[in-house]
Design an enzyme around this catalytic site. Sequence first.
Site, PDB file in Angstrom:
ATOM      1  N   PRO A 155       0.820  -1.222   0.000  1.00  0.00           N
ATOM      2  CA  PRO A 155       0.000   0.000   0.000  1.00  0.00           C
ATOM      3  C   PRO A 155       0.853   1.273   0.000  1.00  0.00           C
ATOM      4  O   PRO A 155       0.351   2.346  -0.324  1.00  0.00           O
ATOM      5  CB  PRO A 155      -0.812  -0.103   1.299  1.00  0.00           C
ATOM      6  CG  PRO A 155      -0.763  -1.544   1.688  1.00  0.00           C
ATOM      7  CD  PRO A 155       0.540  -2.078   1.162  1.00  0.00           C
TER       8      PRO A 155
ATOM      9  N   GLU B  19       2.930  -8.032   9.064  1.00  0.00           N
ATOM     10  CA  GLU B  19       2.806  -6.575   9.135  1.00  0.00           C
ATOM     11  C   GLU B  19       3.783  -5.875   8.186  1.00  0.00           C
ATOM     12  O   GLU B  19       3.890  -4.650   8.211  1.00  0.00           O
ATOM     13  CB  GLU B  19       2.992  -6.100  10.580  1.00  0.00           C
ATOM     14  CG  GLU B  19       1.694  -6.130  11.386  1.00  0.00           C
ATOM     15  CD  GLU B  19       1.104  -7.531  11.525  1.00  0.00           C
ATOM     16  OE1 GLU B  19       0.039  -7.791  10.924  1.00  0.00           O
ATOM     17  OE2 GLU B  19       1.710  -8.375  12.204  1.00  0.00           O
TER      18      GLU B  19
ATOM     19  N   ARG C  85      -2.021  -9.593 -20.470  1.00  0.00           N
ATOM     20  CA  ARG C  85      -2.938  -9.227 -21.565  1.00  0.00           C
ATOM     21  C   ARG C  85      -2.350  -8.164 -22.490  1.00  0.00           C
ATOM     22  O   ARG C  85      -2.887  -7.926 -23.574  1.00  0.00           O
ATOM     23  CB  ARG C  85      -4.315  -8.855 -21.044  1.00  0.00           C
ATOM     24  CG  ARG C  85      -4.379  -7.670 -20.144  1.00  0.00           C
ATOM     25  CD  ARG C  85      -5.681  -7.674 -19.358  1.00  0.00           C
ATOM     26  NE  ARG C  85      -6.856  -7.833 -20.212  1.00  0.00           N
ATOM     27  CZ  ARG C  85      -7.251  -6.966 -21.121  1.00  0.00           C
ATOM     28  NH1 ARG C  85      -6.556  -5.869 -21.305  1.00  0.00           N
ATOM     29  NH2 ARG C  85      -8.315  -7.188 -21.850  1.00  0.00           N
TER      30      ARG C  85
ATOM     31  N   ASP D 158      -9.899  -1.336 -24.763  1.00  0.00           N
ATOM     32  CA  ASP D 158     -10.347  -1.382 -23.378  1.00  0.00           C
ATOM     33  C   ASP D 158     -10.365  -0.042 -22.699  1.00  0.00           C
ATOM     34  O   ASP D 158      -9.729   0.896 -23.105  1.00  0.00           O
ATOM     35  CB  ASP D 158      -9.403  -2.252 -22.550  1.00  0.00           C
ATOM     36  CG  ASP D 158      -9.524  -3.696 -22.910  1.00  0.00           C
ATOM     37  OD1 ASP D 158     -10.583  -4.080 -23.403  1.00  0.00           O
ATOM     38  OD2 ASP D 158      -8.544  -4.415 -22.706  1.00  0.00           O
TER      39      ASP D 158
END
Length: 249
Positions: A87, A114, A152, A167
Amino acid sequence: MRIDVVTIFPEMFAAIRESGMTRRALAGGQFELCVWNPRQYSGDNYRRVDDRPYGGGPGMVMMAEPLAGALDAARQAAGGRVIYLTPQGRPLTQSVVGRLALEPALVLLAGRYEGVDERLIETEVDEELSIGDYVLSGGELPAMVLVEALVRCLPGVLGNEESAQDDSFSGGLLDWPQYTRPEQFAGHEVPAVLLGGNHGAIRRWRLKQALGRTWLRRPDLLAGRELNDEEQELLESFKNEQKEMENSR
Ligand code: 9WO
């Protein structure tokens, strides 16, 4: 492209080995996937890869040494930049995916607990990426998200070479709405223009819907994109229709 993943849950990657586009790309040789388990590089008799944090507090931290052993083995086998999914990373976008898909090899590091010892990040990680602002229990699902987005983009994977370009995000816009049979569902009709066979009109309708949806749902995407004359005209017309719909409510 070759992708090596360092993870204490290698079995999770069966999900992309065994299904869908990624399975076909593995079978077709457009990409290779190898997993490396840090437990196999633990000096410890119990194969421990986590320990208590210096400074105290709850939870456990992944030890640098087993991760460095697995990363070094992966790099010796394949080479490639090391990407840590966290994150705390830079946001993953389609343009980042497009840049990474040009690399011949990448090593992905999926953490657990963690987090990982900061010194491992300082010495072994080239890039930190986040797939969004939420916390999971580990980096494996984000690593699989990145693998699918990369695969992809590889030549020869989608078969229809146009569809990757069409897309969402490839043109910097959200997708237009899609319809298939039947012509009526739950009292809702397929837009008449799509049944008419006028390919110029269909192309303009789709572009207008893509612009309109992006304006409604993700105005941040339009702020970073130049509109040509046709696009400006189509978006204005969408906005006017939107106002008429609001006034009639
Ligand atoms: C857990 C935790 C618990 C108490 C206090 C602070 C804490 N931080 C974390 C945490 O961030 N754990 C991470 C779990 C450690 C690295 C692997 N994990 C992870 C990766 N969760 N979510 C991601 C992730 C990766 C990429 N993009 C979005 C989420």
